[in-house]
Design an enzyme around this catalytic site. Structure first.
Site, PDB file in Angstrom:
ATOM      1  N   HIS A 261      -1.588  -4.717  -1.077  1.00  0.00           N
ATOM      2  CA  HIS A 261      -0.373  -4.734  -1.885  1.00  0.00           C
ATOM      3  C   HIS A 261      -0.609  -5.544  -3.145  1.00  0.00           C
ATOM      4  O   HIS A 261      -1.324  -6.533  -3.117  1.00  0.00           O
ATOM      5  CB  HIS A 261       0.808  -5.326  -1.091  1.00  0.00           C
ATOM      6  CG  HIS A 261       2.116  -4.891  -1.639  1.00  0.00           C
ATOM      7  ND1 HIS A 261       2.725  -5.544  -2.679  1.00  0.00           N
ATOM      8  CD2 HIS A 261       2.901  -3.845  -1.321  1.00  0.00           C
ATOM      9  CE1 HIS A 261       3.840  -4.908  -2.971  1.00  0.00           C
ATOM     10  NE2 HIS A 261       3.979  -3.873  -2.166  1.00  0.00           N
TER      11      HIS A 261
ATOM     12  N   ASP B 204       4.094   1.255   4.182  1.00  0.00           N
ATOM     13  CA  ASP B 204       3.758   2.650   4.467  1.00  0.00           C
ATOM     14  C   ASP B 204       2.939   2.826   5.734  1.00  0.00           C
ATOM     15  O   ASP B 204       2.897   3.921   6.294  1.00  0.00           O
ATOM     16  CB  ASP B 204       2.976   3.242   3.284  1.00  0.00           C
ATOM     17  CG  ASP B 204       3.844   3.358   2.062  1.00  0.00           C
ATOM     18  OD1 ASP B 204       4.915   3.970   2.174  1.00  0.00           O
ATOM     19  OD2 ASP B 204       3.481   2.816   1.005  1.00  0.00           O
TER      20      ASP B 204
HETATM   21  N1  COA Z   1      -8.396  -0.430   1.186  1.00  0.00           N
HETATM   22  C1  COA Z   1      -9.579  -0.980   0.861  1.00  0.00           C
HETATM   23  N2  COA Z   1      -9.725  -1.834  -0.141  1.00  0.00           N
HETATM   24  C2  COA Z   1      -8.653  -2.152  -0.861  1.00  0.00           C
HETATM   25  C3  COA Z   1      -7.394  -1.623  -0.578  1.00  0.00           C
HETATM   26  C4  COA Z   1      -7.281  -0.731   0.483  1.00  0.00           C
HETATM   27  N3  COA Z   1      -6.127  -0.172   0.801  1.00  0.00           N
HETATM   28  N4  COA Z   1      -6.504  -2.123  -1.432  1.00  0.00           N
HETATM   29  C5  COA Z   1      -7.184  -2.939  -2.246  1.00  0.00           C
HETATM   30  N5  COA Z   1      -8.465  -2.952  -1.900  1.00  0.00           N
HETATM   31  C6  COA Z   1      -9.530  -3.709  -2.548  1.00  0.00           C
HETATM   32  C7  COA Z   1     -10.018  -2.934  -3.775  1.00  0.00           C
HETATM   33  O1  COA Z   1     -11.042  -2.039  -3.458  1.00  0.00           O
HETATM   34  C8  COA Z   1     -10.456  -4.057  -4.662  1.00  0.00           C
HETATM   35  O2  COA Z   1     -11.689  -4.532  -4.216  1.00  0.00           O
HETATM   36  P1  COA Z   1     -12.829  -4.963  -5.266  1.00  0.00           P
HETATM   37  O3  COA Z   1     -12.221  -6.109  -6.014  1.00  0.00           O
HETATM   38  O4  COA Z   1     -13.964  -5.320  -4.397  1.00  0.00           O
HETATM   39  O5  COA Z   1     -13.058  -3.777  -6.136  1.00  0.00           O
HETATM   40  C9  COA Z   1      -9.431  -5.152  -4.375  1.00  0.00           C
HETATM   41  O6  COA Z   1      -8.988  -4.908  -3.045  1.00  0.00           O
HETATM   42  C10 COA Z   1      -8.235  -5.102  -5.332  1.00  0.00           C
HETATM   43  O7  COA Z   1      -7.704  -3.800  -5.309  1.00  0.00           O
HETATM   44  P2  COA Z   1      -6.809  -3.173  -6.440  1.00  0.00           P
HETATM   45  O8  COA Z   1      -6.721  -1.698  -6.239  1.00  0.00           O
HETATM   46  O9  COA Z   1      -7.237  -3.649  -7.796  1.00  0.00           O
HETATM   47  O10 COA Z   1      -5.427  -3.874  -6.107  1.00  0.00           O
HETATM   48  P3  COA Z   1      -4.063  -3.498  -6.743  1.00  0.00           P
HETATM   49  O11 COA Z   1      -3.217  -4.700  -6.692  1.00  0.00           O
HETATM   50  O12 COA Z   1      -4.229  -2.846  -8.049  1.00  0.00           O
HETATM   51  O13 COA Z   1      -3.547  -2.341  -5.765  1.00  0.00           O
HETATM   52  C11 COA Z   1      -2.529  -1.125  -4.079  1.00  0.00           C
HETATM   53  C12 COA Z   1      -2.517  -2.445  -4.862  1.00  0.00           C
HETATM   54  C13 COA Z   1      -1.325  -1.098  -3.150  1.00  0.00           C
HETATM   55  C14 COA Z   1      -2.429   0.054  -5.055  1.00  0.00           C
HETATM   56  C15 COA Z   1      -3.845  -1.038  -3.268  1.00  0.00           C
HETATM   57  O14 COA Z   1      -3.900  -2.076  -2.318  1.00  0.00           O
HETATM   58  C16 COA Z   1      -4.011   0.308  -2.608  1.00  0.00           C
HETATM   59  O15 COA Z   1      -4.517   1.250  -3.241  1.00  0.00           O
HETATM   60  N6  COA Z   1      -3.585   0.448  -1.310  1.00  0.00           N
HETATM   61  C17 COA Z   1      -3.643   1.732  -0.652  1.00  0.00           C
HETATM   62  C18 COA Z   1      -2.490   2.599  -1.090  1.00  0.00           C
HETATM   63  C19 COA Z   1      -1.176   2.136  -0.511  1.00  0.00           C
HETATM   64  O16 COA Z   1      -1.066   1.840   0.673  1.00  0.00           O
HETATM   65  N7  COA Z   1      -0.160   2.142  -1.367  1.00  0.00           N
HETATM   66  C20 COA Z   1       1.184   1.753  -0.969  1.00  0.00           C
HETATM   67  C21 COA Z   1       1.570   0.420  -1.531  1.00  0.00           C
HETATM   68  S1  COA Z   1       3.102  -0.129  -0.892  1.00  0.00           S
END
Ligand code: COA
Length: 372
Positions: A258, A309
């Site tokens: 998140h 989710d």
């Molecule tokens: N699975 C695996 N790794 C994850 C992850 C996940 N669901 N979410 C984040 N990470 C990792 C990323 O790969 C990244 O690692 P790195 O620094 O080694 O490259 C790090 O954590 C930061 O991720 P990032 O995508 O930049 O974080 P964010 O704050 O932009 O994204 C979300 C937040 C929610 C978009 C992200 O956690 C995600 O894509 N989750 C899955 C989709 C989801 O469940 N969405 C619903 C949200 S309520």
């Protein structure tokens, strides 16, 4: 100009009285999500978000009736849903189009006065449940079911979906899920709605734009992807090898992580418990067990918590809801928050227009087309 923040992380883009996330605690209008999840009906929460106060009994009763009274769709919207091949259309795309279409049949669509906006808010909140359920029935070759007076919003959703009164536990589960998804500060779809209406565009445009943002798998679309993943895993023993492979391939695990919460999403525990109960009841505890294994593994190896989710997927699956309706059901709830934010934006509006940090070529020499 200062440098940009990728994904606007850490940027405070507005003031709001609707919901807050402080130290991993979520509140709606200052009320703890735990109190609301444990005690409130969805209608009570919608009233709270739109009026910034909890209703008394007669206000709530009146609001509940008004919602049911406004659930029936214009016939043209039903005809539209019948007009294309629903077997190939994702229900989020259909919902996005249907909400936009609804605006064409609302005589007040472009009337921007506060009272007209409140009436439209009520109609959209009421009719969004009917659109999602009518879509589902029509693609099954069945007729849409009219809403039933006297049923709660959650019960009407299930009634219009399945054509029969829900069991108490089903109504409770949907009600709780609706309460938990209703608002979430400046999430991507809510921000989208606010950006849209800050141009003084109409409420239907704001909600349509928000549905588009919610549809993506990094936001509301994640719940459907979680169930896709669980289905692919199939059996409990496959869970960890499957997840390890995904992580090795640098793929994200849907329903995990998140932007704002670091130690856990306060909504997840309610969905987790519902998932435990409902998967037990339906004789399919493997969905819950598998989810717990994944959650524990990701927590331990990536330090990431499950978000709202993750367990909603197995909850909705246990309720017999089609997997591609999970995100539309999220929209049925979150529209209450979008509308609250849209009304708040109108009340104290300023165009939302940030800047970009330019990183392109610096003043290249212009070459005439015949010399390129
Ligand atoms: N699975 C695996 N790794 C994850 C992850 C996940 N669901 N979410 C984040 N990470 C990792 C990323 O790969 C990244 O690692 P790195 O620094 O080694 O490259 C790090 O954590 C930061 O991720 P990032 O995508 O930049 O974080 P964010 O704050 O932009 O994204 C979300 C937040 C929610 C978009 C992200 O956690 C995600 O894509 N989750 C899955 C989709 C989801 O469940 N969405 C619903 C949200 S309520």
């Amino acid at each position: 100009m200062t440098t940009s923040s990728k994904g606007l992380e850490g940027v405070v883009a507005t003031q709001s009285s609707i919901s807050s996330i402080i130290d991993d605690q979520l509140t709606y209008v200052g009320y703890k999500i735990d109190d609301l999840a444990e005690n409130s009906s969805f209608e009570e929460v919608v009233y709270l978000l739109w009026n910034l106060k909890l209703p008394n009994k007669s206000e709530l009763d009146a609001f509940k009736s008004e919602l049911v009274d406004n659930m029936t769709l214009p016939e043209a919207v039903i005809d539209h849903l019948r007009s294309y091949d629903l077997s190939t259309v994702h229900p989020m795309a259909a919902l996005r189009t249907a909400i936009s279409l609804l605006g064409l049949y609302d005589e007040e669509a472009d009337i921007m006065e506060a009272d007209a906006n409140k009436r439209k808010a009520l109609r959209i909140q009421a009719q969004i449940a009917t659109i999602v359920t009518a879509f589902s029935r029509i693609r099954q070759g069945k007729d849409p079911v009219q809403p039933k007076k006297g049923l709660s919003y959650a019960a009407n959703f299930l009634y219009m979906l399945n054509g029969k009164d829900p069991e108490d536990i089903e109504e409770e589960a949907v009600n709780k899920a609706l309460v938990l998804h209703a608002d979430h500060e400046l999430n991507a779809s809510t921000f989208t709605a606010r950006v849209c209406v800050a141009t003084l565009s109409d409420i239907y445009s704001g909600v349509t734009a928000a549905i588009g943002a919610l549809k993506g798998p990094l936001h509301g679309g994640a719940n459907e992807q979680v169930m896709k993943m669980l289905t692919e895993i199939g059996e409990e023993d496959n869970a960890i090898p499957y997840i390890k492979e995904k992580l090795d391939n640098k793929e994200k695990i849907m329903g995990m992580g998140h932007r704002v919460y670091r130690n856990g999403d306060p909504r997840a525990k309610y969905l987790k418990e519902m998932s435990r109960q409902l998967t037990e009841l339906t004789g399919q505890p493997k969905w819950y067990n598998m989810s717990v294994k994944i959650e524990d593994y990701i927590k331990e190896h990536k330090g990431l918590p499950a978000n709202v989710d993750f367990y909603s997927a197995s909850v909705y699956h246990s309720l017999g809801i089609d997997h591609d309706l999970f995100t539309p059901l999220f929209a049925v709830s979150r529209v209450s928050g979008w509308i609250a934010h849209i009304l708040e934006q109108y009340d104290n509006n300023r165009l939302i227009r940030p800047r970009a940090e330019y990183i392109g070529p610096k003043k290249p020499e212009y070459v005439a087309i015949e010399n390129r």
